[in-house]
Design an enzyme around this catalytic site. Structure first.
Site, mmCIF file in Angstrom:
data_model
loop_
_atom_site.group_PDB
_atom_site.id
_atom_site.type_symbol
_atom_site.label_atom_id
_atom_site.label_comp_id
_atom_site.label_asym_id
_atom_site.label_seq_id
_atom_site.Cartn_x
_atom_site.Cartn_y
_atom_site.Cartn_z
ATOM 1 N N CYS A 1 -9.913 -8.481 -17.598
ATOM 2 C CA CYS A 1 -9.687 -8.405 -16.144
ATOM 3 C C CYS A 1 -8.318 -7.806 -15.773
ATOM 4 O O CYS A 1 -8.096 -6.630 -15.982
ATOM 5 C CB CYS A 1 -9.890 -9.786 -15.540
ATOM 6 S SG CYS A 1 -10.437 -9.717 -13.803
ATOM 7 N N GLU B 1 -15.567 -12.055 -18.373
ATOM 8 C CA GLU B 1 -14.468 -12.990 -18.663
ATOM 9 C C GLU B 1 -14.989 -14.435 -18.650
ATOM 10 O O GLU B 1 -15.791 -14.803 -17.799
ATOM 11 C CB GLU B 1 -13.412 -12.814 -17.563
ATOM 12 C CG GLU B 1 -12.172 -13.653 -17.724
ATOM 13 C CD GLU B 1 -11.134 -13.328 -16.651
ATOM 14 O OE1 GLU B 1 -11.462 -12.601 -15.673
ATOM 15 O OE2 GLU B 1 -9.989 -13.800 -16.772
ATOM 16 N N LYS C 1 -5.710 -13.008 -23.253
ATOM 17 C CA LYS C 1 -5.372 -12.270 -22.031
ATOM 18 C C LYS C 1 -3.863 -12.258 -21.818
ATOM 19 O O LYS C 1 -3.214 -13.306 -21.899
ATOM 20 C CB LYS C 1 -6.072 -12.938 -20.841
ATOM 21 C CG LYS C 1 -5.938 -12.196 -19.520
ATOM 22 C CD LYS C 1 -6.750 -12.930 -18.424
ATOM 23 C CE LYS C 1 -6.756 -12.182 -17.107
ATOM 24 N NZ LYS C 1 -7.555 -12.896 -16.079
#
Lengths: 578, 578
Positions: free
Chosen positions: B147, B43, B111
């Site tokens: 994540c 990330e 994300k």
């Protein structure tokens, strides 16, 4: 018909439910005695703002519920509509307004716009609501909003107005910074007039760690005029008799809002309650003029010192008096905040201190009427150097020795703190904190750092204002005129190693408060190498600031939780020049 | 057909685009040489994690774009699909994954689940995406997640699997804490098997201020088995040859996902590209066993020290050696992190120090091979007391005098730091930080505090592990067996004023790490008055912790940005007993 609105701007303590509850019911009692129909409180009235990670404690949340119910219980047979704020908790937690009347929870509104920038972390704790909420109270439509909600042009306030709200309540906990008060009033005027709606704005007052809330609660009419405003930094209940139908007239005048859409929102009617309409008499309008900006900053610092010291269980403070302006202004405002008997000054001359520094400190202490002592540091410094002699052999006198002196002073301040229970006030300003022109564990040592968000040039302006407000040269003239110096080596002056403070502060303001880039600052006609020099120092000294005492946010971007920069940081614009 | 996936777990530096870019292209080069079809990075690969308020700087964002384009440029004619993370910026900022192939930006995924709890502030910076993203690459469907996305059972991973994903990539920056590695693997196993999908998980490694990332990247098959796992805290590229159609077989076996719904998502096809299918050979499986928990903590501390010191431009550290376990373990791990020539120890005996303390420190230093010096503090202490004599007349020796001694040590450590450019390591542990059994500006002084999140009882366990790993009694036996003492007054022992550490740590763990209430802790069979005593100390010492040096998060709830408690706090459960 007129509706009397009471706006209670009170000073709450984070976490102290019992005290906060007492203040709330005392206000309700007073507003009720004054024949108010509605009383409004600040955001999270019951909890104080911001409760931070206390919200992660289940027992703390349970207690919030307990006290919410105590307020509901207390409201029985009071015949006054109460709007207060509290943490609301079922599966999730919400930042809510509770609308209570006559022993009943009439409605609950969950804040829709949660600030998560600057000092705010509301998304860490709360789920955003999604339902604008209005209640009908004797045919008057009252919309509820919380703080940020009203700042947003297309937020719930618009929805409420489109649904015919006569009055919009706003429960706020909006922290002070330089210039915010006037921009906030502009926003409120704009909002009231564009919505053609009354706005009753209630803001918290008081200090909480890094922030102070300045109050300045207000009532605005549907034309955007401030009809009544509360003073800054003072607990008060503001009263105003509102003609709710002025909203209709304002709308007709503007040709707006002919078609209401009542169906979408959480509209709760409490028409049936027998309500004593308030007397027609109109209370005195005491629409205060805002004090000028430096008076506001002085008030913010005073409030910040007083609340941090007292809410943390201290009554007395100690600080080093260097003869310079920083310690002079901190001592002076501390005297106003805590009383002269609660401020103790220590003069700690080094071998490099000028005679003038001691004299100026003595004159200041005399003007303030505070007690002082003198603890010279030369012998202690010598005893350090004697022990370090062997390991330091062959090295030159440098910042190491300067820092040892500053740290000896830190140890002495802390010794008085430990021995007598005084809180140490650190006296550093924003300019030196920015460039690291200060000693960690030395002059930075302290429980609270009142002027850490005041640039050096502003320190002088607040000091001038201080003397002006006191109509006396309490801070001696000499402290204004002499060149700033740390006096840690012979004939040292701040300007030996820093640009003049006007230039320094101008660059710092652009880099920190305005987040301008290197290029943009240079375009503003500052020397390229000087800008590099300054922003390099700012970046490199993040580690010091991370260990600094908390202080009061006074500008739009303060050091502390307002500015979360990494210490380990490879972004070195000053190195690459891009 | 098998697809070779390369997972590059690298150690990035927040803000240093140039270095981070170089590491990325070096990895691509290597993976390409090893005939990989896909390479995946952690990330925010380009930015380091977390960039914090650097994201508020426009120039910083512009530079992110510049380097994203450099990577795209570099990918030309490489014939390898590259998935890396970077801050993405148009009007708003996003935490995005960039999918790049052969000189083209194939896709961008924003994300969707932004953590805003614990140490995370992602909602301060990013807008959440709302589009699960999949690419087709030679008929293989590859889903992208970042994540937190994969931790959520009903998040984008589910949507991707329902749309026929063969492989789900996960770009992570997931910080270490005790026990997280195994719970993370359990989560990944569950996710892979419930989705019947390959998962390629890439985690960052390295230290960044208060957190360390532990790597441990892995490939899991559609039955939830770990096929390959990277070591902890080591830069490495993990290779695995994936059979994408195993997904179909797994689905058939489970009777799942018969009807795909391809229409809703951002599905990008790059079938037409001429792709060199990798050789069929299967790389060595080196599915590592996880080291035990105290070895992991040792590795985390070592990595944290090394990266904080080096990334901040230091090479050497200095610390006070007291003869106790805290300074012993910090010195020992620092030697492993930085080398024995880069660790310098100072023994600073007071008049209350035992002969044994010096001997134990000397033995330790000899075992470690580090240089030391002795600076006795009695004379310096006497010179302080001489100057304070008048003001302190009639008062008793108390913590004031203890603190003066501790602060003299702080000044001496800092003097060595200033004079020789060493970084001071503070040696306090979590137990003493919690109850304030430490001196602000004294033993708390330092640039970094490696074991501040390690309870005292854990300090001993990590120390035992240290000797075991080194197959030698480097930390002398005597340091394990003697009673902990600050040696600041005659015959002082920690347990004179604190409960035994087993009990203390058990209460602290419940109150801090588990956020249990007073009642709940008492229900766990701890004495009511003892619990009150402990949690009162924890609450009252928040002000000290606020000024503590940063240290490494080692537990689920560390002091620092992980636990944001107000200092001014009226919530005093220990006072009210409810």
């Amino acid at each position: 018909m007129r509706v009397r609105i009471a706006i209670s701007q009170i000073n709450q303590i984070v976490g102290n439910y019992e005290e906060n509850y007492k203040k709330i019911i005392t206000s309700i009692e007073e507003a009720h005695n004054n024949k108010s129909d509605i009383i409004i409180f600040p955001e999270l009235t019951l909890n104080g703002y911001p409760p931070e990670d206390l919200i992660l404690k289940t027992q703390y949340l349970k207690k919030s519920k307990l006290y919410i119910n105590k307020i509901i219980e207390y409201s029985k047979n009071k015949n006054i509509l109460i709007a207060f704020g509290a943490v609301d908790w079922d599966v999730e937690t919400y930042n809510s307004a509770f609308i209570v009347y006559n022993g009943q929870l009439i409605s609950k509104y969950k804040k829709m716009f949660l600030p998560n920038y600057s000092v705010f972390d509301e998304k860490r704790y709360f789920i955003a609501g999604n339902t604008p909420t209005m209640i009908e109270f004797n045919d008057i439509k009252i919309g509820i909003t919380i703080c940020e909600d009203i700042w947003v042009p297309n937020g719930p306030a618009l929805a409420l107005a489109q649904n015919g709200a006569n009055i919009i309540l706003n429960l706020s906990a909006s922290p002070f910074f330089k210039g915010k008060q006037s921009s906030k009033l502009e926003m409120l005027k704009t909002r009231a007039s564009e919505l053609s709606c009354w706005i009753a704005y209630c803001n918290l007052i008081g200090g909480q760690d890094e922030v102070v809330f300045d109050g300045g609660s207000a009532i605005l009419n549907p034309y955007g005029e401030i009809m009544q405003q509360a003073p800054l930094f003072e607990e008060t209940i503001l009263y105003y008799d509102v003609d709710p139908y002025e909203t209709t007239r304002a709308n007709l005048r503007e040709g707006k809002r002919k078609h209401y859409n009542n169906s979408v929102y959480n509209n709760i009617k409490i028409k049936s309650i027998n309500h004593e309409v308030c007397k027609k008499e109109k209370l005195d309008q005491k629409n205060e003029n805002l004090p000028d900006i430096y008076t506001q900053m002085y008030m913010a610092i005073k409030c910040g010192i007083k609340d941090y010291v007292k809410k943390n269980g201290f009554s007395k403070v100690v600080l080093g008096l260097s003869g310079g302006m920083d310690s002079a202004i901190v001592a002076s405002i501390a005297v106003d905040a805590l009383g002269k008997d609660n401020v103790f000054g220590i003069m700690m001359p080094s071998q490099y201190s000028s005679e003038g520094s001691i004299d100026d400190s003595k004159a200041l202490a005399e003007n303030l009427g505070i007690k002082t002592t003198i603890v010279p540091i030369k012998d202690i410094f010598d005893s350090f150097m004697e022990k370090l002699n062997k390991d330091f052999e062959g090295t030159e006198f440098n910042t190491t020795e300067e820092n040892i002196q500053a740290r000896i002073r830190g140890v002495i301040n802390m010794a008085f703190s430990n021995k007598f229970g005084y809180m140490v006030l650190a006296t550093g300003n924003k300019s030196e904190s920015a460039v690291g022109y200060s000693t960690l564990y030395g002059d930075m040592a302290g429980g609270f750092s009142p002027i850490k968000d005041l640039y050096k040039t502003e320190v002088y302006k607040v000091a001038e204002k201080y003397n002006e407000l006191h109509k006396s040269e309490i801070i001696p003239k000499n402290i204004f005129t002499k060149a700033p110096s740390a006096e840690l080596r012979p004939d040292q002056k701040d300007q030996d190693s820093l640009p003049d403070y006007d230039t320094l502060d101008a660059i710092l303001f652009r880099y920190i408060d305005r987040e301008m880039s290197f290029d943009e600052i240079v375009e503003d006609n500052y020397d390229k190498n000087l800008v590099k020099f300054v922003i390099r120092l700012v970046d490199l000294n993040e580690y010091k600031r991370r260990q600094a005492a908390p202080g009061i946010k006074l500008t739009e971007r303060s050091f502390g939780k307002d500015r979360r920069m990494p210490i380990t940081n490879g972004y070195k614009v000053w190195k690459e020049g891009v």
